[in-house]
Design a protein around this motif. Structure first.
Motif, PDB file in Angstrom:
ATOM      1  N   ALA A 122     -10.980  -6.162  -4.477  1.00  0.00           N
ATOM      2  CA  ALA A 122     -10.407  -7.433  -4.867  1.00  0.00           C
ATOM      3  C   ALA A 122      -8.800  -7.739  -4.887  1.00  0.00           C
ATOM      4  N   GLU A 123      -8.383  -6.745  -5.398  1.00  0.00           N
ATOM      5  CA  GLU A 123      -7.031  -6.787  -5.716  1.00  0.00           C
ATOM      6  C   GLU A 123      -6.140  -6.843  -4.348  1.00  0.00           C
ATOM      7  N   LEU A 124      -6.673  -6.064  -3.408  1.00  0.00           N
ATOM      8  CA  LEU A 124      -5.859  -6.284  -2.013  1.00  0.00           C
ATOM      9  C   LEU A 124      -6.157  -7.155  -1.229  1.00  0.00           C
ATOM     10  N   LEU A 125      -7.523  -7.731  -1.254  1.00  0.00           N
ATOM     11  CA  LEU A 125      -8.009  -9.048  -0.435  1.00  0.00           C
ATOM     12  C   LEU A 125      -7.381 -10.302  -1.039  1.00  0.00           C
ATOM     13  N   ALA A 126      -6.800 -10.298  -2.393  1.00  0.00           N
ATOM     14  CA  ALA A 126      -6.228 -11.510  -2.869  1.00  0.00           C
ATOM     15  C   ALA A 126      -4.627 -11.468  -2.916  1.00  0.00           C
ATOM     16  N   GLN A 127      -4.108 -10.443  -2.551  1.00  0.00           N
ATOM     17  CA  GLN A 127      -2.708 -10.329  -2.413  1.00  0.00           C
ATOM     18  C   GLN A 127      -2.032 -11.677  -1.563  1.00  0.00           C
ATOM     19  N   GLY A 128      -1.291 -12.141  -2.005  1.00  0.00           N
ATOM     20  CA  GLY A 128      -0.618 -13.439  -1.487  1.00  0.00           C
ATOM     21  C   GLY A 128      -1.521 -14.571  -1.374  1.00  0.00           C
ATOM     22  N   HIS A 129      -2.621 -14.772  -2.185  1.00  0.00           N
ATOM     23  CA  HIS A 129      -3.454 -15.751  -2.191  1.00  0.00           C
ATOM     24  C   HIS A 129      -3.544 -16.519  -3.637  1.00  0.00           C
ATOM     25  N   THR A 130      -2.519 -16.056  -4.389  1.00  0.00           N
ATOM     26  CA  THR A 130      -2.567 -16.669  -5.837  1.00  0.00           C
ATOM     27  C   THR A 130      -1.247 -17.457  -6.143  1.00  0.00           C
ATOM     28  N   LYS A 131      -1.603 -18.624  -6.440  1.00  0.00           N
ATOM     29  CA  LYS A 131      -0.520 -19.686  -6.734  1.00  0.00           C
ATOM     30  C   LYS A 131       0.196 -19.182  -8.094  1.00  0.00           C
ATOM     31  N   PRO A 132       1.545 -19.068  -7.968  1.00  0.00           N
ATOM     32  CA  PRO A 132       2.448 -18.482  -9.142  1.00  0.00           C
ATOM     33  C   PRO A 132       2.375 -19.602 -10.217  1.00  0.00           C
ATOM     34  N   PRO A 133       2.878 -19.313 -11.325  1.00  0.00           N
ATOM     35  CA  PRO A 133       2.964 -20.340 -12.377  1.00  0.00           C
ATOM     36  C   PRO A 133       3.978 -21.455 -12.061  1.00  0.00           C
TER      37      PRO A 133
END
Length: 561
Positions: free
Chosen positions: A323-334
């Motif tokens: 879950a952590e690896l697949l989401a890398q780069g896919h999270t909007k920063p604050p």
């Protein structure tokens, strides 16, 4: 006095004698003569009485707003709501929650009897309205909150829908007509829900991705919707947040930054536990459908993960790593804002190691996000940004069972049952054992730091998997909490001392101060009663046959004999 009116004992000797007396005896002795009266009001004498009677640490200074040690002693003894004045028995089952209107004229109660009751807060409290939620397939009501102008009531409960054993629902009730205005889906039910503005409220939804991986979505809903529209009530997505290791978002509340002493609020975007989550297909027609990375990619990922780990990863650990690896780069920063005074903070319980809520998540809500206008999905989010990062995470290293804000919204008070020191979570489904003692922690939301030492006195006995929320409340000078030991508790916020224990016949689930009169406190219990408590001072005022109440010192002396 001798025949010439000269004191036979010097003031210094009388002072030394009075130092060996208790406060009631000092007050009684002060009635003997003018000399003793003057000595009995000596500031140094009452300083000693204060520290000795209340057992306050000597390094704790007097409250900065206090005018004298005598008046400060009197405040703590005379203004704490510890005298039971009324018991309400209209509920037929456990009373779970209480909330006051902002005006203080009304309050609401929620219960296992599946009703939301609204009360008139007069000198003698009376029932104004009772709303039965069983026709809407509710199991029980659990939480309520008045909007800022006291025109609407948010009521949260557990919904008995098909295949939704953990689902809840939020109802909005008009306080003018008591009509049910809307119903909003809320999952899991212990998100509770809260108001963001006078006409919009926050609810939650939970999407399962794997065995221990999920995603929480927080929605902004318009309060004015058709009652039968519960399946199409979402109007705008606020945040989408990743959950690891069986954790979920619960217990949402909003703090208004404009009420802080200072408008500046710095948030830490790189807080531990605020990392990206697993990729989730937001364009899917099904709410619970997760992205399939494909068989070849999944097998390759497993080889990479297991090749790095010695010994081989468990299924739970593998799922979390994936879950952590697949989401890398896919999270909007604050998002950052220079006008923090207009912002609000969304506060909730969460976690990253186990299902037990052990962290406090904090997310800024900017002014442009406080409206339901705009598209439902995809607003402000690029094609690769599936999740929203948290602005700050506070780990309490224990099971959080209650939260409450100070009146100025700057300080967050948290009920927590600590994990053993040095404990490590090896299995997310088996959190560490929790203490019976409840720690009442205090966090400054301006600095995001813990302040003051933990308050203790109250206890709880249920294990992790049976632990339930115990609501607390904070007034200008006091903080109160329920407990499983059949008592409510009141502490002084400045001196960190327990001032009163309020007796019930069963678990005390909720306490609430009147926002306009902190000398009135309500407590709700599993014994199906609500009790009203007032301070000794207000009891004297209401019971006095004369326009002017008895002086404090004579009443205090009579009570201590």
């Amino acid at each position: 006095m001798d025949e010439g009116g000269i004191p036979l004992l010097p003031d210094s000797l009388v002072y030394q004698i009075f130092l060996n007396l208790g406060p009631a005896d000092v007050l009684a002795a002060g009635l003997v003569c003018h000399q003793w009266q003057a000595v009995s009001r000596d500031e140094f004498l009452w300083r000693e009485q204060f520290y000795r009677y209340y057992q306050v640490a000597r390094n704790v200074p007097r409250h900065p707003a206090a005018t004298s040690w005598y008046e400060e002693f009197r405040r703590l003894y005379d203004t704490v709501p510890c005298v039971e004045v009324q018991t309400l028995e209209e509920h037929t089952d456990q009373v779970l929650h209480l909330s006051f209107s902002h005006s203080g004229y009304q309050f609401a109660s929620c219960s296992k009897d599946c009703t939301v009751k609204i009360w008139n807060n007069d000198l003698t409290i009376s029932l104004l309205h009772s709303a039965d939620m069983r026709p809407y397939n509710w199991s029980y009501t659990q939480f309520s909150q008045f909007n800022q102008d006291d025109s609407l009531l948010l009521a949260s409960g557990v919904f008995l829908g098909p295949h939704n054993s953990s689902s809840g629902e939020i109802a909005v009730i008009s306080l003018d007509t008591f009509a049910l205005l809307s119903r909003v889906r809320n999952k899991p039910y212990d998100v509770f829900g809260c108001w963001l503005t006078d006409t919009s409220l926050i609810s939650g939804n939970l999407h399962r991705i794997g065995d221990i991986t999920s995603c929480s979505v927080l929605w902004l809903n318009n309060a004015f919707q058709d009652v039968e529209s519960e399946n199409v009530n979402v109007v705008k997505r606020l945040f989408k947040i990743q959950n690891l290791n069986a954790s979920t978002i619960r217990t949402v509340m909003v703090a208004d930054c404009s009420r802080f002493d200072s408008p500046e609020l710095l948030l830490d975007a790189g807080a531990p536990g605020a990392g990206p989550g697993r990729v989730f297909d937001l364009s899917s027609d099904s709410e619970d459908q997760a992205v399939d990375p494909g068989p070849a990619r999944a097998k390759g990922l497993r080889r990479v993960l297991e090749g790095r780990a010695q010994p081989q990863l468990s299924e739970c650990a593998l799922e979390t790593k994936a879950a952590e690896l697949l989401a890398q780069g896919h999270t909007k920063p604050p998002e950052r804002s220079t006008a923090a005074a207009g912002n609000k903070l969304l506060i909730f319980t969460t976690g990253c190691f186990t299902y037990s809520p052990h962290q406090i998540g904090i997310k800024q809500i900017l002014p442009h996000q406080m409206t339901t206008a705009g598209p439902v999905l995809g607003e402000g989010r690029g094609s690769d940004a599936f999740f929203d990062a948290l602005d700050h995470v506070i780990d309490v290293h224990g099971h959080i069972i209650g939260m409450g804000l100070s009146p100025d919204n700057r300080y967050l008070y948290v009920n927590s049952r600590a994990w053993p020191s040095g404990s490590v979570v090896a299995d997310p489904m088996q959190p560490p054992p929790i203490a019976e003692e409840i720690d009442l922690l205090v966090f400054d939301l301006k600095t995001m730091r813990e302040v003051k030492r933990a308050l203790r006195a109250h206890r709880a006995y249920t294990p992790n998997d049976e632990c339930f929320f115990i609501f607390l409340d904070v007034s200008r000078d006091f903080v109160a909490s329920g407990a499983e030991d059949r008592h409510g508790y009141i502490w002084d916020r400045h001196y960190n001392i327990c001032l009163a224990k309020l007796r019930h016949q069963d678990v005390v689930n909720s306490v609430v101060f009147s926002p306009q009169e902190q000398e009135l406190l309500l407590t709700a219990s599993d014994d199906a009663t609500i009790k009203a408590w007032r301070s000794p001072r207000t009891v004297r005022v209401h019971q006095a046959p004369r326009p002017r109440p008895r002086p404090f010192f004579s009443w205090f002396a009579s009570q201590r004999r």
